[in-house]
Design an enzyme around this catalytic site. Sequence first.
Site, PDB file in Angstrom:
ATOM      1  N   HIS A  82     -47.540   5.455 -44.574  1.00 27.05           N
ATOM      2  CA  HIS A  82     -46.007   5.305 -44.580  1.00 27.05           C
ATOM      3  C   HIS A  82     -45.579   6.167 -45.946  1.00 27.05           C
ATOM      4  CE1 HIS A  82     -42.750   3.424 -42.507  1.00 27.05           C
ATOM      5  NE2 HIS A  82     -41.750   3.697 -43.554  1.00 27.05           N
ATOM      6  N   ASP A 161     -35.842  -5.201 -39.958  1.00 29.20           N
ATOM      7  CA  ASP A 161     -35.745  -3.939 -40.347  1.00 29.20           C
ATOM      8  C   ASP A 161     -34.789  -3.249 -39.581  1.00 29.20           C
ATOM      9  OD1 ASP A 161     -36.372  -2.178 -42.750  1.00 29.20           O
ATOM     10  OD2 ASP A 161     -37.682  -0.947 -40.895  1.00 29.20           O
ATOM     11  N   ARG A 168     -28.264   0.450 -43.850  1.00 27.58           N
ATOM     12  CA  ARG A 168     -28.383   0.947 -44.886  1.00 27.58           C
ATOM     13  C   ARG A 168     -28.179   2.709 -44.687  1.00 27.58           C
ATOM     14  NH1 ARG A 168     -34.122   0.122 -46.084  1.00 27.58           N
ATOM     15  NH2 ARG A 168     -33.553   1.190 -47.874  1.00 27.58           N
ATOM     16  N   SER A 183     -38.344  -3.019 -46.778  1.00 30.68           N
ATOM     17  CA  SER A 183     -38.477  -2.006 -45.351  1.00 30.68           C
ATOM     18  C   SER A 183     -39.881  -1.662 -44.977  1.00 30.68           C
ATOM     19  CB  SER A 183     -37.302  -1.113 -45.677  1.00 30.68           C
ATOM     20  OG  SER A 183     -37.554  -0.053 -44.815  1.00 30.68           O
ATOM     21  N   LYS A 187     -42.752  -3.670 -42.097  1.00 33.73           N
ATOM     22  CA  LYS A 187     -43.322  -2.917 -40.902  1.00 33.73           C
ATOM     23  C   LYS A 187     -44.594  -2.896 -41.147  1.00 33.73           C
ATOM     24  CE  LYS A 187     -40.600   0.866 -41.402  1.00 33.73           C
ATOM     25  NZ  LYS A 187     -39.157   0.673 -42.045  1.00 33.73           N
TER      26      LYS A 187
HETATM   27  N1  URA Z   1     -38.941   4.214 -45.139  1.00 31.43           N
HETATM   28  C1  URA Z   1     -38.486   3.019 -44.703  1.00 31.43           C
HETATM   29  O1  URA Z   1     -39.366   2.673 -43.651  1.00 31.43           O
HETATM   30  N2  URA Z   1     -37.753   2.393 -45.442  1.00 31.43           N
HETATM   31  C2  URA Z   1     -37.020   2.546 -46.415  1.00 31.43           C
HETATM   32  O2  URA Z   1     -35.980   2.026 -46.858  1.00 31.43           O
HETATM   33  C3  URA Z   1     -37.216   4.058 -46.964  1.00 31.43           C
HETATM   34  C4  URA Z   1     -38.042   4.770 -46.443  1.00 31.43           C
END
Ligand code: URA
Length: 431
Positions: A82, A161, A168, A183, A187
Site C-alpha cells: 500500500h 474506511d 475525507r 485508513s 484495509k
Molecule cells: N491511502 C489510503 O488508503 N488512505 C489514506 O488515508 C491515504 C492513502
Amino acid sequence: MRAVDIIIKKREKGELTREEIEFFIRGFVSGDIPDYQASVFAMAVLLNGMTPRETTDLTLSMAHSGQILDLSDVVDIAVDKHSSGGVGDKTSLAVLPTVAACGLSVGKMSGRGLGFSGGTLDKLESIPGYRVDLSTDEFKQQLKEKGVVLTGQSLDLAPADGKMYALRDVTGTVQSIPLIASSIMCKKIAAGAQAIVLDVKTGLGAFMETLDEARILANLMVDIGKLAGREVVALLSDMNQPLGCAVGNSLEVIEAIETLKGGGPEDFREHCLHVSAHMLVLGKRTKDLGEGRALAEKAIANGSALEKFRVLVQAQGGDVSYVDELSKFPRAKYIEVVNASRSGNISQVQARSVGEASVTLGAGRTKKSDPIDYAVGFIIHHKVGDHVQKGDPLFTIHANDEAKLAEVREIVLAAHSFSDVQVAPLPLFYS
Ligand code: URA
C-alpha cells in the site's frame, strides 16, 4: 453514548476510549451517525491528533466494521502493498501483476483518489467493465484461482474506511497521521494478507511533507500491523516530483501497461522493481532483494507480468482488449504540448501543484458526487536534474475543457523551476 459528546471530547483534545471509538465507527457504518458528524470528527482528529493507542483502536474498529478475511485456506502466504498516496503513483498497477507472475499471491484492497493524490480504483475504472466491488467470496476465489486481486472496499470489507475516505477526500481531512494510518492499515488487516509492504511517500506531493513525519507514520503503521499479527516492512520514498511521467487516470494505466511491456519511464520502473523485490522477500519467494529484483525483471522481460495483468483485468470483468490496444482508451479533446521557455537544469517539478491541476481538469473530485474524467491529465516530460533546451517539450496537457486547459497550463508551468547550475537527481527511496 452520543456522537456529539465524542466529537466535543476530541475537539477539546481529550483521549477517546476504545468504547467511544467503536461506538462512533459502528454508528457511522450503520447510518445512525450522519456524514456531517463524521466529517467534523475527522476534522477534530486532524487538528488534535490521536495517541498511538487511539489510532490502533480506530484501525481495529474500522477493520472489524466488515469481515476480516482469513486467507489461510486459499493460499500459503498472501502479500499486500500500500502506498500512502502521491502524484503519478500507479505502482500497484505494475507491481501486483509482476509479483503475482513471480509465483506469490497478491490480494489488495485499494482506494480512490484522495485530495490531490490519485487512487488506484479510479485508474482501474478507466478500463471499461473493471469491477472494484468484489465480495469477500469473490476476493478469495480469485486469489485462489488467479493469484492476483485488486479491488476496493466492498460492503463487507472495511466499509467504515470506504465511507470515511469519501468524506475525507472532500472535507480537507486527508493530511492526518492517525487518519491515514488507520485508513491504510484497516484495509490491510481486513484483506487478510500475512505480509505487507508499505510505500510511505514524503515530499511536496505527499501527505507527509517531511521525512520525519513520514517516518512517524511508517513506524506507527508497522506497529499496528505487527500488533495484528502481520509481517510489515515500510519504505520511505520520494514524492517531491510526480512518479513516472503520466498523471491522470487512463494516462497512468497506459504508462503502467507500457512498463509491464518492458518500457515505461526509468524512475517508475526502478521504483516498481524495488517494491516488488521487497514483496518477494517478505513473501519468502526469494531470499534477498537482489534475487527478488532479478525475478521481477525476468517476469517483465518474458511477458508473464503483462499476462498476469490481462488475467487480473479479465477476472474482474474488464475489457482485456484495452491492454493490447492502448489507443482504445478515451482521448481528451485537447492535447497540447507546452515547451520550455528557457534552457536550464530542472530543479523542481512541484508534484502537489501537478496533482491539484489534474483534479482541476477533472481527474479527481472536489465533491463526493463528482464524476471522474478518465481521459484528462498530464505527461510530465522531465525529472529534477534533467537539462532542457529552450523549446523542448516540458509537459503535455490532456484536457476536455479549453478554459481549464488555460488554467492548468499556467499552474504546471509555475510548478517547474530551473537552475543554471547542475542539479542532482532526486533519490527514489530514502530508507
Ligand atoms: N491511502 C489510503 O488508503 N488512505 C489514506 O488515508 C491515504 C492513502
